[in-house]
Design a protein around this motif. Structure first.
Motif, PDB file in Angstrom:
ATOM      1  N   LEU A  61     -45.135  44.929  40.996  1.00 50.63           N
ATOM      2  CA  LEU A  61     -45.444  46.348  40.802  1.00 50.63           C
ATOM      3  C   LEU A  61     -44.166  47.162  40.974  1.00 50.63           C
ATOM      4  N   ARG A  62     -43.446  46.873  42.065  1.00 52.72           N
ATOM      5  CA  ARG A  62     -42.217  47.614  42.319  1.00 52.72           C
ATOM      6  C   ARG A  62     -41.204  47.360  41.204  1.00 52.72           C
ATOM      7  N   GLY A  63     -41.051  46.102  40.783  1.00 49.00           N
ATOM      8  CA  GLY A  63     -40.079  45.758  39.741  1.00 49.00           C
ATOM      9  C   GLY A  63     -40.379  46.471  38.437  1.00 49.00           C
ATOM     10  N   VAL A  86     -42.131  49.282  37.888  1.00 46.26           N
ATOM     11  CA  VAL A  86     -41.931  50.746  37.895  1.00 46.26           C
ATOM     12  C   VAL A  86     -40.462  51.098  38.092  1.00 46.26           C
ATOM     13  N   ARG A  87     -39.702  50.224  38.794  1.00 47.75           N
ATOM     14  CA  ARG A  87     -38.255  50.472  38.890  1.00 47.75           C
ATOM     15  C   ARG A  87     -37.614  50.397  37.509  1.00 47.75           C
ATOM     16  N   LEU A  88     -38.032  49.405  36.740  1.00 46.67           N
ATOM     17  CA  LEU A  88     -37.496  49.253  35.388  1.00 46.67           C
ATOM     18  C   LEU A  88     -37.855  50.485  34.552  1.00 46.67           C
ATOM     19  N   GLN A 124     -38.483  53.514  35.603  1.00 45.25           N
ATOM     20  CA  GLN A 124     -37.721  54.671  36.079  1.00 45.25           C
ATOM     21  C   GLN A 124     -36.255  54.559  35.665  1.00 45.25           C
ATOM     22  N   HIS A 125     -35.747  53.328  35.614  1.00 44.21           N
ATOM     23  CA  HIS A 125     -34.364  53.149  35.167  1.00 44.21           C
ATOM     24  C   HIS A 125     -34.234  53.573  33.701  1.00 44.21           C
ATOM     25  N   LEU A 157     -39.117  59.754  35.231  1.00 38.59           N
ATOM     26  CA  LEU A 157     -40.345  59.175  35.807  1.00 38.59           C
ATOM     27  C   LEU A 157     -40.303  59.187  37.332  1.00 38.59           C
ATOM     28  N   ILE A 162     -48.120  57.823  40.556  1.00 35.38           N
ATOM     29  CA  ILE A 162     -48.855  56.668  40.034  1.00 35.38           C
ATOM     30  C   ILE A 162     -50.341  56.897  40.276  1.00 35.38           C
TER      31      ILE A 162
END
Lengths: 474, 383
Positions: free
Chosen positions: B288-290, B292-294, B296-297, B302, B307
């Motif tokens: 999940l973290r990976g 949404v980090r992608l 946002q990157h 974002l 969420i």
């Protein structure tokens, strides 16, 4: 799945049930963590009042009992995590929390769910006006913030909270324009007989009723709000008799409407963890199946207080106490004999109070005729502005399940995750298909339990920190 | 109250098992072709993969060999009013796939080249051009692949449109009807369901059961391991416009788009946990973290998003990650359709092709023949 060996004993919810459970567990020498979304413990009934409210509201037992609870927690070894919300939970009972320091994970080897109740509202055209608030919400505003929702207030809905809120509006000098009660007069008389077994509650109820009568406030039984319209000098409230068309009463120049159809247990955590639930037809809601000590169908998972079925504060305290002892027993801190001795008296008291509380449940449960009376143009889901007509058309297309309704209409897809509209949608769907309400099911709970700031989850990172999966097939 | 259709007494011409996009489209065109059709689903219509997927109409992520099908499927979604009777809200947008590192740029160029050859109008563009197309992009991109043909569709809305169309075409729909066995009969098949006392008689059967296909294929002597992907999707609360295209990255593991209501959908096939037999799926926190980090990157704004909801959808995959479409028996009375990568995009077209085939046409389905996995399969079903 068996609970993990490692992890803390965690209580979620710092209301009377959760705080009592945590204190009880701690008294048996076990370390326990109390997670509470409020800055101070107390839950809804014993919520810490603002300094303004302490000056405005006459001293009452909710303030003093709440202060005592907070003092006991402060003096105990319970580790409290205030202002911390649970936004998810893994099947291994690892809680995802968002607190003042961001997100964190809290593995639990035993989890006591004491997250209380959610208020139910019966939709009518105009209920989405900001001057229309819930009964429980109004009570918090009045009692804990010492603030009137308006000078002229219509109080509507069902259950004892109706008269409690009417009384609270009058206390600081507000004017109750009318009380619109879905229940019958006879219901209250019958309840009076049951309340003989709970003198404290009977005294309080009698006091509220007397004040309302002395002030000459109209109380309409078997009625509901047909619509609320915004007019130049305030709200215009149309009242209908249940089962009859047309407007029976009309009240104008109203500043605020406080309305609610009772409460339902908050079941996000217990449902996400896959505990068995049953539909309580008397209350018209889903609740986790629990034994008399609050154990759910899942090892290591407990539900206590109103989270296990709506019974009110007095029962919640006793339930929290018994569940606390049960956790100590299950953790091996006390023997079965100790447990029996410690819970004998609370259980006796609980049986008596529980009977009274159960008698009240049907009063709070909106019936099919009330859902049929919801006009087509009434918004049911306010996040996504889905009207009753849309739900009825969708039912006619063949949708029978709340999750199908959600997919086809967006009802329940908004920021509140269906907390506000689920009961309205279930009632409208069941009434229009002649189904028992439980057959419509419930919205599948989804992570996060409330809108979660994306930045809280991403934190500070570099592109190279992202564990990119290997490329999809060409 | 709508009456549920009665369980048929007389044999139907064809029973379609699985009410997702593949099965429902096949059922629709079979009924329009004059057949008496029963459509059975273990749950409700369009409640599995077809109702919860990302609704991406992209050519960047679809398998190169399926580009022609994806282009036809995309066209069908964009013209749904004409053949489905309802506009399901498909929107044509440009599509971009991004590279942030040297390695990703090489991958991007290679994947774009193969897809160009398969007929996708994809070109490599410099960062400035990509940012002109999508101003919300992270300016640190090295290169982008641009495709004018992309778009998206709110997948959850599609089931309702199909429910209307199927009823209009006279398809008998049986929901909450889990098929437990299929036995050959003199003139077709007897199909047993847990919920019905007597089996349904059908002259032909179409298996379109998505991730539940493996066991059913076994009833017809085909041993084909069907892998179940558990794809994660994240949707945000509605927010001011942060993007207007569909954005992916070179390795294909991101899909990002903003719908008309302002919510942003983050997908890409990051995995959750669970399996189809125990039921229930769950989010893997690192994934999940990976994911949404992608996201946002790629679209830095974002970071302002909330969420709203995370869910997991099931996708089926064959050992060679190519679809199964075709006859299962020499009698030519049992068929399979499913397991297409980006199957939602090409689904309507593939469903129509199978209907055409069953109605006597000769579309080229050779690449999807189920016998490629089990050449020695027995000619008759052995339940």
């Amino acid at each position: 799945m068996s609970p993990p060996e490692r992890g803390a004993l965690v209580v979620v919810g710092g209301g009377v049930a959760g705080a009592t459970a945590a204190l009880t567990i701690s008294r048996h020498g076990l370390p326990v963590t109390l997670v509470d979304e409020q800055p101070q413990a107390g839950g809804q009934i014993f919520r810490a009042p603002t300094p303004h409210a302490r000056r405005q509201v006459p001293p009452n037992h909710e303030f003093s009992d709440g202060d005592r609870l907070r003092a006991l927690l402060a003096a105990s070894r319970v580790e409290t995590r205030p202002a911390t919300r649970v936004w998810g939970v893994s099947p291994r009972m690892e809680l995802d929390v968002l607190g003042p320091d961001g997100i964190d994970q809290l593995p639990a080897r035993a989890l006591v769910v004491a997250n209380g109740a959610t208020e139910r509202l019966l939709p009518f055209p105009g209920w989405t006006d900001p001057r229309v608030i819930g009964l429980a919400g109004a009570s918090i505003l009045l009692r804990n913030a010492g603030t009137l929702p308006g000078r002229r207030v219509v109080v509507a809905g069902a259950g004892p909270l109706l008269f409690s809120v009417a009384h609270q509006v009058m206390e600081p000098g507000g004017h109750v324009v009318a009380v619109i009660d879905a229940g019958r007069r006879g219901d209250w008389l019958r309840l009076g007989a049951t309340l003989m077994r709970d003198p404290a509650r009977l005294r309080m109820a009698a006091q509220w009723m007397t004040r309302l009568r002395l002030a000459g406030i109209p109380i309409h039984h078997q009625t509901h709000i047909a619509a609320v319209h915004a007019a130049p000098h305030g709200l215009s409230v149309a009242v209908a008799k249940t089962g009859r068309p047309g407007v029976a009463y009309q009240y104008d120049d109203v500043d605020a409407v406080a309305c609610g159809h009772g409460l339902k247990p908050t079941t996000l955590l217990t449902r996400t963890l896959g505990a068995r639930h049953r539909f309580d037809s008397a209350g018209g809601y889903w609740e986790p199946e629990t034994d008399s000590s609050g154990r759910t169908s899942r090892a290591g998972l407990y539900a206590t207080g109103d989270a296990a079925g709506i019974r009110g504060a007095a029962v919640a305290r006793l339930r929290g106490l018994i569940t606390g002892h049960a956790v100590a027993l299950d953790q091996g801190a006390i023997t079965a004999r100790d447990f029996a001795r410690l819970t004998r008296r609370p259980r006796m008291l609980l049986r008596r109070l529980d009977h009274v509380s159960r008698t009240m449940l049907p009063l709070l449960n909106a019936s099919a005729p009330l859902f049929r009376a919801i006009p087509d143009d009434a918004i049911v889901c306010r996040c996504e502005r889905v009207r009753a007509a849309t739900l009825r058309e969708t039912a006619a297309t063949g949708a029978r399940d709340l999750n199908q309704i959600k997919a086809w209409t967006r009802c329940g897809m908004g920021p509140c995750q269906g907390r506000m509209c689920e009961d309205g949608a279930r009632g409208v769907l069941a009434a229009s298909c002649d189904l028992p309400p439980e057959e419509a099911g419930s919205f599948t709970p989804r992570t996060p339990f409330f809108p979660l700031p994306l930045a809280a989850l991403t934190g500070t990172f570099a592109y190279s920190d992202i564990p990119l999966p290997k490329a999809a097939p060409l | 109250m709508t009456m549920k259709p009665a369980w048929p007494d007389a044999p139907v011409d064809v029973a379609v098992i699985g009410g997702g996009v593949m099965g429902a489209t096949a059922a629709l065109f079979l009924a329009r072709g004059g057949m008496r059709v029963a459509l059975l689903d273990r749950q409700d219509l369009f409640r599995s993969a077809s109702g919860v997927n990302a609704g991406t109409l992209t050519l960047h992520m679809t398998r190169a060999q399926l580009i022609p099908h994806a282009m036809r499927g995309r066209e069908m979604w964009l013209t749904s009013r004409e053949w489905l009777g309802t506009d399901v809200g498909a929107l044509a947008t440009p599509g971009l796939s991004l590279a942030f590192t040297e390695g990703e740029e090489a991958l991007l160029r290679e994947r774009a080249r193969v897809r160009q050859q398969a007929g996708a109008p994809i070109e490599i563009v410099p960062p400035a051009r990509a940012i002109a197309i999508e101003p919300g992009l992270n300016p640190s991109i090295r290169a982008a692949a641009y495709c004018a043909l992309d778009g998206h569709i709110p997948a959850y809305r599609v089931g309702r449109a199909y429910a209307r169309a199927l009823a209009g075409a006279g398809v008998s729909l049986f929901e909450h009807c889990a098929v437990t066995a299929i036995h050959p009969s003199g003139n077709g098949y007897d199909i047993s369901c847990a919920e019905q006392a007597r089996p349904l008689a059908a002259r032909r059967v179409v298996l379109a059961a998505g991730v539940w296909l493996e066991k059913m294929l076994g009833w017809f002597g085909h041993t084909i391991p069907i892998r179940c992907l558990i794809n994660q999707l994240v949707v945000t609360e509605t927010m001011p416009q942060v993007m207007g295209s569909v954005v992916s990255i070179a390795n294909g593991l991101l899909s990002l788009k903003q719908f008309a209501n302002g919510s942003v959908l983050i997908g890409g096939g990051w995995q959750g946990e669970g399996n189809i037999h125990d039921g229930g799926t769950r989010v893997i926190p690192e994934n999940l973290r990976g994911n949404v980090r992608l996201a946002q990157h790629v679209i830095p704004r974002l970071s302002q998003a909330q969420i709203l909801r995370v869910w997991l959808g099931l996708e089926s995959e064959t050992p060679d990650a190519m679809p199964l479409i075709g006859a299962l028996t020499p009698r030519d009375d049992a068929f399979v359709i499913g397991c297409a990568h980006s199957g939602f995009t090409s689904g309507p077209y593939m469903g129509r092709l199978l209907a055409e085939r069953i109605l006597g046409g000769t579309p080229d389905l050779s690449a999807f023949d189920p016998h490629r996995f089990s050449p020695s399969s027995t000619p008759e079903p052995s339940p």
